[in-house]
Write a protein that holds these residues in place. Sequence first.
Motif, PDB file in Angstrom:
ATOM      1  N   CYS A 151       3.706 -12.659  14.154  1.00 55.81           N
ATOM      2  CA  CYS A 151       4.807 -11.847  14.667  1.00 55.81           C
ATOM      3  C   CYS A 151       5.435 -11.023  13.549  1.00 55.81           C
ATOM      4  O   CYS A 151       5.407 -11.407  12.376  1.00 55.81           O
ATOM      5  N   ALA A 152       5.987  -9.900  13.917  1.00 58.35           N
ATOM      6  CA  ALA A 152       6.704  -9.050  12.966  1.00 58.35           C
ATOM      7  C   ALA A 152       7.821  -8.331  13.700  1.00 58.35           C
ATOM      8  O   ALA A 152       7.706  -8.038  14.898  1.00 58.35           O
ATOM      9  N   VAL A 153       8.898  -8.053  12.997  1.00 66.14           N
ATOM     10  CA  VAL A 153      10.008  -7.274  13.549  1.00 66.14           C
ATOM     11  C   VAL A 153      10.063  -5.941  12.819  1.00 66.14           C
ATOM     12  O   VAL A 153      10.117  -5.896  11.582  1.00 66.14           O
ATOM     13  N   LEU A 154      10.016  -4.855  13.566  1.00 68.45           N
ATOM     14  CA  LEU A 154      10.116  -3.507  13.019  1.00 68.45           C
ATOM     15  C   LEU A 154      11.493  -2.969  13.380  1.00 68.45           C
ATOM     16  O   LEU A 154      11.798  -2.772  14.559  1.00 68.45           O
ATOM     17  N   ARG A 155      12.331  -2.724  12.390  1.00 68.84           N
ATOM     18  CA  ARG A 155      13.694  -2.272  12.646  1.00 68.84           C
ATOM     19  C   ARG A 155      13.825  -0.779  12.343  1.00 68.84           C
ATOM     20  O   ARG A 155      13.065  -0.207  11.587  1.00 68.84           O
TER      21      ARG A 155
END
Length: 256
Positions: A151-155
């Motif tokens: 998983c990754a969060v792109l802000r």
Amino acid sequence: AVLARLPGSRVPPPANNTAPQPPLAMPTVSVGRDRLFAALGRVYTQDEFEALCFDFGIELDDVTTEKAIIRKEKHLEEDVEADGDDEVIYKIEVAANRYDLLCLEGLARSLRIFTGSEATPIFKIASIPRGSMLQMHVRPQTSQIRPYVVCAVLRGVTFAEVRYNSFIDLQDKLHQNICRKRTLVAIGTHDLDTLQGPFSYEALPPQEINFIPLKQEQTFRADALMDFYRSDMKLKKFLHIIENSPVYPVIYDSNR
């Protein structure tokens, strides 16, 4: 912010086959010429752009229009009106191992760096306190079907229609090559503002999974969804990956 998750399978063993394999086809990226030139910060003649492609190691394979592409896909005669517009489309062949070039944004950035109009970006891992990290809990039952998830969060991501379509097109291209037509990896992207962690990656009998799929308004049970997608020209070719498994992989947020 955007949450990207990638459930994956074990890498299959190499085939016991010593016969020579055909060379991999070069991926082709279709981009709007004017949007590409705007992203590059200048306008090129076709000869100038072909020279730039040659120097960089890619190739301008074809010049067409959206309308011509649609006409070809639908096998329409020249005198038959087709949907789409007359935007000039460049079809560009890129190296098979350059996944960053499979969309207009990545292609334009690499060309800007190559021509010296942009510095090479330096990516750093953000230092986030452990207590502030989002958590993904992986249940042991996933070992029966697709045992891995990343998983990754792109802000700071803003999607207009054109950029969103480019993003989805890139995701589809990754599915077709490095993801081995979704048999190795299946990528999903979600609006993190609509979700609440922690998250859970599970494998459940299809009769126990219910949700509203993308572009639909009604809730489907997972086994019924398989039947629904058998008539979908795009998705039916992926059903075989999990349809005969006693459990299906599923991700939940805390509002399950």
